[in-house]
Design an enzyme around this catalytic site. Structure first.
Site, short mmCIF file in Angstrom:
data_model
loop_
_atom_site.label_atom_id
_atom_site.label_comp_id
_atom_site.label_asym_id
_atom_site.label_seq_id
_atom_site.Cartn_x
_atom_site.Cartn_y
_atom_site.Cartn_z
N SER A 1 0.86 -1.20 0.00
CA SER A 1 0.00 0.00 0.00
C SER A 1 0.88 1.23 0.00
O SER A 1 1.96 1.24 0.63
CB SER A 1 -0.88 0.04 1.25
OG SER A 1 -1.48 1.31 1.36
N TYR B 1 -3.03 -1.49 9.99
CA TYR B 1 -3.03 -1.98 8.60
C TYR B 1 -1.68 -1.67 7.94
O TYR B 1 -1.07 -2.54 7.30
CB TYR B 1 -4.17 -1.29 7.84
CG TYR B 1 -4.10 -1.41 6.35
CD1 TYR B 1 -4.54 -2.57 5.70
CD2 TYR B 1 -3.59 -0.37 5.55
CE1 TYR B 1 -4.48 -2.68 4.31
CE2 TYR B 1 -3.53 -0.48 4.17
CZ TYR B 1 -3.98 -1.63 3.56
OH TYR B 1 -3.91 -1.74 2.19
N1 NAP Z 1 -8.49 -0.50 -2.55
C1 NAP Z 1 -7.52 0.27 -2.08
O1 NAP Z 1 -7.66 1.50 -1.96
C2 NAP Z 1 -6.19 -0.33 -1.71
C3 NAP Z 1 -5.11 0.54 -1.47
C4 NAP Z 1 -3.88 0.00 -1.12
C5 NAP Z 1 -3.73 -1.36 -1.02
N2 NAP Z 1 -4.78 -2.19 -1.25
C6 NAP Z 1 -4.57 -3.62 -1.10
O2 NAP Z 1 -5.00 -4.30 -2.26
C7 NAP Z 1 -5.42 -5.62 -1.91
C8 NAP Z 1 -6.79 -5.88 -2.50
O3 NAP Z 1 -7.70 -4.97 -1.92
P1 NAP Z 1 -9.11 -4.60 -2.57
O4 NAP Z 1 -9.27 -3.15 -2.40
O5 NAP Z 1 -9.23 -5.20 -3.90
O6 NAP Z 1 -10.09 -5.32 -1.51
P2 NAP Z 1 -11.50 -5.99 -1.69
O7 NAP Z 1 -12.23 -5.42 -2.86
O8 NAP Z 1 -12.13 -5.92 -0.34
O9 NAP Z 1 -11.14 -7.53 -2.03
C9 NAP Z 1 -10.45 -8.28 -1.08
C10 NAP Z 1 -10.18 -9.69 -1.62
O10 NAP Z 1 -9.44 -10.41 -0.62
C11 NAP Z 1 -10.17 -11.56 -0.23
N3 NAP Z 1 -10.06 -11.75 1.20
C12 NAP Z 1 -10.21 -10.82 2.18
N4 NAP Z 1 -10.11 -11.38 3.39
C13 NAP Z 1 -9.89 -12.69 3.17
C14 NAP Z 1 -9.69 -13.81 4.03
N5 NAP Z 1 -9.72 -13.70 5.38
N6 NAP Z 1 -9.48 -15.02 3.48
C15 NAP Z 1 -9.45 -15.15 2.14
N7 NAP Z 1 -9.63 -14.15 1.27
C16 NAP Z 1 -9.85 -12.94 1.80
C17 NAP Z 1 -11.62 -11.29 -0.63
O11 NAP Z 1 -12.31 -12.51 -0.86
P3 NAP Z 1 -13.61 -12.93 0.02
O12 NAP Z 1 -14.52 -11.76 0.05
O13 NAP Z 1 -14.18 -14.10 -0.69
O14 NAP Z 1 -13.08 -13.30 1.38
C18 NAP Z 1 -11.43 -10.48 -1.90
O15 NAP Z 1 -11.22 -11.31 -3.00
C19 NAP Z 1 -5.39 -5.69 -0.39
O16 NAP Z 1 -4.21 -6.35 0.02
C20 NAP Z 1 -5.38 -4.24 0.03
O17 NAP Z 1 -4.77 -4.04 1.27
C21 NAP Z 1 -6.02 -1.70 -1.59
#
Ligand code: NAP
Length: 258
Positions: free
Chosen positions: A150, A163
């Site tokens: 991140s 986080y």
């Molecule tokens: N969006 C942002 O602004 C942002 C910024 C910086 C970094 N990131 C990073 O990017 C990555 C993806 O984030 P996103 O924004 O795409 O999030 P998201 O839309 O909430 O998707 C999260 C994904 O992770 C899976 N997941 C979450 N908890 C889990 C668990 N306990 N066991 C197995 N699978 C799990 C979810 O699957 P299920 O729902 O099926 O559990 C889903 O496929 C993360 O590492 C996040 O920290 C995001």
């Protein structure tokens, strides 16, 4: 399929590949001809939808289930992966591992409970650590590990302190492993998104927060998951063979300066 098809013959596993950034990464890798394991933890419908979309686009993908952040999660994941891959009649092993699954804890230090702290580290840090450890005999020489970090790890951002700590640990894992795995031709890099439009950020529905997060980027908008997927696909490709141990900002120039 694009003309470049730079992942032909490769098998990829994208944790959290069902939704958000992981979904876009799964799409992108499959569009460039990788066979993609779309991992999910809870939402089977989302995983199946992503797999179907990829197949409708002419790509190859299959779902893999494992809840992360619980004891034995890495072993559960790899057993499910091995089994599902065999069902695809694909050779065992993989070439690209994207550690993307993650959760956030949008609370300042005063409000973080011990349970919050343990959970965010269990999912964001411990799970990728053991997924990599137990995946190293499956990952082929010349392979790729991409850890989704991140932009917060290069900033002071008190509302996300636990986080951000979990992601900062992942950054160090990236550096150490890059050194260790170099002799096998495996690259290990971190890709660091900024404010990206996914379900992890429910506060984006609040107009004021949306405006503030958009303006944090020098381009004046939120990130689209596709913006991150394009970078991950490059890092996962042969074009990035000379890049390892790096933390690659994919935040649209968030908080570059005053
Ligand atoms: N969006 C942002 O602004 C942002 C910024 C910086 C970094 N990131 C990073 O990017 C990555 C993806 O984030 P996103 O924004 O795409 O999030 P998201 O839309 O909430 O998707 C999260 C994904 O992770 C899976 N997941 C979450 N908890 C889990 C668990 N306990 N066991 C197995 N699978 C799990 C979810 O699957 P299920 O729902 O099926 O559990 C889903 O496929 C993360 O590492 C996040 O920290 C995001």
């Amino acid at each position: 399929m694009t003309a470049t098809a730079r992942h032909t013959g490769k098998t990829a596993l994208v944790t959290g590949g069902s939704r958000g950034i992981g979904r876009a990464v799964s799409h992108r890798l499959a569009r460039e001809d990788a066979l993609v394991a779309v991992h999910y933890g809870h939402d089977l419908t989302a995983a199946e939808r992503t797999v179907k979309e990829i197949q409708a686009d002419g790509g190859r993908a299959f779902p893999v289930h494992a809840e992360l952040g619980v004891p034995g999660d890495a072993d559960t994941l790899w057993s499910a992966f091995d089994e599902a891959l065999a069902e695809q009649e694909a050779p065992a092993g993989l070439d690209i591992l994207v550690n993307n699954a993650g959760i956030t804890v949008p609370r300042p230090i005063a409000q973080v409970t011990e349970a919050d702290y343990d959970r965010v580290f269990a999912i964001n840090t411990r799970a990728p650590f053991f997924i990599i450890q137990r995946g190293l005999d499956r990952l082929r020489d010349g392979g790729r590990i991409v850890n989704i970090s991140s932009v917060a790890t290069r900033l002071a951002f008190p509302p996300l302190v636990s986080y951000t700590m979990s992601k900062a640990a992942l950054d160090h894992l990236t550096l150490s492993l890059a050194q260790e795995l170099g002799p096998r031709g495996i690259t290990v890099n971190a890709v660091a998104p900024g404010y990206t439009e996914t379900e992890i950020n429910p506060t984006l529905a609040v107009p004021e927060i949306r405006r503030r997060y958009s303006e944090a980027s020098t381009f004046g908008r939120l990130g689209d998951p596709v913006d991150i997927a394009d970078v991950v696909s490059f890092v996962a490709s042969d074009d990035a063979r000379w890049v390892t141990g790096q933390w690659i900002d994919a935040s649209g120039g968030a908080h570059l300066g005053v």
